[in-house]
Write an enzyme that holds these catalytic residues in place. Structure first.
Site, mmCIF file in Angstrom:
data_model
loop_
_atom_site.group_PDB
_atom_site.id
_atom_site.type_symbol
_atom_site.label_atom_id
_atom_site.label_comp_id
_atom_site.label_asym_id
_atom_site.label_seq_id
_atom_site.Cartn_x
_atom_site.Cartn_y
_atom_site.Cartn_z
ATOM 1 N N CYS A 1 39.907 26.428 73.291
ATOM 2 C CA CYS A 1 40.994 26.480 72.392
ATOM 3 C C CYS A 1 42.233 27.372 72.902
ATOM 4 C CB CYS A 1 40.818 27.116 70.802
ATOM 5 S SG CYS A 1 39.385 25.705 70.260
ATOM 6 N N ASN A 2 42.377 27.714 73.785
ATOM 7 C CA ASN A 2 43.482 27.634 75.269
ATOM 8 C C ASN A 2 43.911 27.109 76.214
ATOM 9 O OD1 ASN A 2 45.340 29.561 76.736
ATOM 10 N ND2 ASN A 2 43.873 31.609 76.087
#
Ligand SMILES: Cc1ncc(COP(=O)(O)O)c(C=O)c1O
Length: 477
Positions: free
Chosen positions: A405-406
């Site tokens: 999620c980065n």
């Protein structure tokens, strides 16, 4: 229990001896080995090698026991009333809230703790309520979690400009003189929000908390995402004064899930405008009068009924961390991370080529226990991270793969350029799947492998992972 006696494997025993010579501070953390044996025995009984603390922490048996005993021995009602069962619950909820502030050394005159479902819920509260206007600025580093990136959509919708501060390879840190120039972008008299993670969940980099004051001086409100930082580092809000601090409790102590919090400075909170009202957030609302008054402080930000029965478990969890000692956890994580970094770098193919290449700092200065990498064959071709995950799974090693999620961290680390990504997004089909992306950018990995150590990690965990990396020596893609 002396950890050394626990190792049956001779190789591990001698590696542990060498480890202690390099990291003598580890000895002071032996109580954690005892704690693991007593309170987390299921991990070893089931032969798990847990290396995903940045994903979520593990809980002690006693946290669950204590919470369940509390529930079984009392009668609790919805805290929105003033009957005896409701008051009993309110008492515990407010106790937990105060304990959170105390844990972070936050002055209750200055900060409030707002309960949210998770860190993302806390971030959404800020995003949807921050009074961005035309020409205002939303500044953020490349290595933010998507829930921080997502605030740019609120900013843009109100005419503010999102701007990303890049990271420099190989360490994936921010160039501080460049940051200072970005901070000069603040619109005088406008609403300017600067957001960054205290610890990146991609690279493990710990960005300086000194940036908070620098940004304040230049006219910014500051949001510091501490979700990946607070499980193994002390955050002292008597010393550092960020305006908004989102976090998730399961990352700190495993249980309960479903609760996070937004620590917010009262002065900054007053500037927020919630886009709606709901049960619990108003003092008065009228249908015919078509009016409402928002409640002050945290009450104005807690929509509907809190997940009240779980909140005493937050206090139980924080007290558990306090009893273990954050300093001890921190020291242990530093020792294990340092050893892991050094020993993974030493895993080489016969031709001398490294098996593992890292994204982030190679030493323990200003970094946490999150290590991200890819695996390579002797000719320097990467192994798909999904294959690494499948092989780790087969050994009961829990790690994480992908971009966590980065996406900004991933794009910098993997060298994916804006042109390449724009090319992918401009494909004829409307929505690309992750697999389409993989095919779209030829010859580059579209993800990485992440291991992270935490609260009850031990030497055997990191030793097994180095052995696992060793199993790729001289293997071809
Ligand atoms: C740095 C960081 N911020 C925010 C989040 C979001 O946390 P949650 O999914 O609990 O909302 C995470 C979760 O991995 C994280 O690591």
């Amino acid at each position: 229990m002396n950890t050394m006696h626990a190792f049956r494997d001779e190789g591990m025993k001698s590696a542990f001896r060498e480890f202690l010579e390099l990291y003598p501070d580890f000895v002071a953390t032996y109580p954690v080995d005892d704690l693991r044996a007593k309170e987390y025995s299921r991990v070893d009984a089931q032969h798990h090698i847990y290396l995903d603390y940045t994903g979520g922490n593990l809980y002690a048996d006693k946290q669950v026991r204590e919470h369940h005993e509390l529930l079984r021995n009392h009668v609790f009602g919805n805290p929105h009333s003033s009957n005896p069962t409701s008051l009993a619950m309110t008492d515990l909820v407010e106790h937990a809230r105060h304990y959170i502030l105390e844990f972070f050394h936050a002055d209750p005159e200055e900060y409030v703790a707002i309960f949210t479902p998770n860190a993302s819920g806390a971030l959404k509260l800020v995003g949807e309520s921050y009074p961005f206007g035309k020409g205002d600025q939303y500044l953020l580093t490349f290595d933010n979690h998507n829930s921080v990136n997502g605030i740019r959509e609120f900013a843009r919708a109100r005419g503010a400009q999102p701007t990303y501060v890049p990271l420099e390879l190989p360490d994936m840190r921010v160039n501080e003189s460049q940051l200072s120039e970005f901070l000069d972008l603040a619109r005088p008299g406008g609403k300017n929000l600067f957001a960054y993670p205290a610890q990146s969940n991609f690279s493990g980099v710990q960005h300086p908390l000194e940036w908070i004051e620098q940004a304040h001086q230049k006219g910014w409100d500051v949001l510091v995402d501490v979700a990946a930082f607070v499980p193994t580092n002390r955050l002292d809000l008597a010393r550092w004064k960020p305006d908004f601090v989102p976090l998730s409790f399961y990352k700190m102590f495993g249980y309960p899930t479903g609760v996070g919090c937004l620590l917010a400075r009262k002065s900054a909170l007053k500037e927020l405008h919630r886009p709606w009202f709901s049960g619990g957030t108003i003092t008065v609302a009228s249908v015919q009068g078509d009016t409402y008054y928002m409640a002050d402080d945290e009450a104005g930000f807690e929509d509907g009924t809190l997940n009240y029965l779980t909140l005493p478990a937050v206090e139980i969890g924080l007290r558990h961390l306090t009893a273990v000692g954050l300093d001890m956890i921190h020291t242990r994580v530093q020792c294990l991370t340092g050893w892991l970094l050094e020993n993974l770098q030493a895993v080489r193919h016969s031709n001398g080529a490294p098996v593992v290449r890292f994204y982030g700092p190679l030493n323990i200065r200003a970094r946490g226990g999150t290590i991200t990498m890819n695996f390579y064959d002797p000719e320097g071709r990467f192994f798909d991270h999904r294959r690494i995950e499948a092989e780790a799974n087969a050994r009961k090693i829990s790690l994480r793969t992908g971009c966590f999620c980065n996406p900004g961290g991933g794009e910098i680390a993997l060298g994916l350029s804006q042109t390449e990504l724009a090319g992918c997004f401009n494909q004829p089909q409307e929505r690309l799947t992750l697999d389409d992306f993989r095919l779209c950018i030829d010859g580059k990995s579209f993800g990485a492998v992440r291991v992270s150590v935490g609260l009850v990690s031990n030497f055997a965990d990191v030793y097994h992972f180095v052995q696992f990396a060793g199993s790729f020596v001289d293997r071809r893609k």
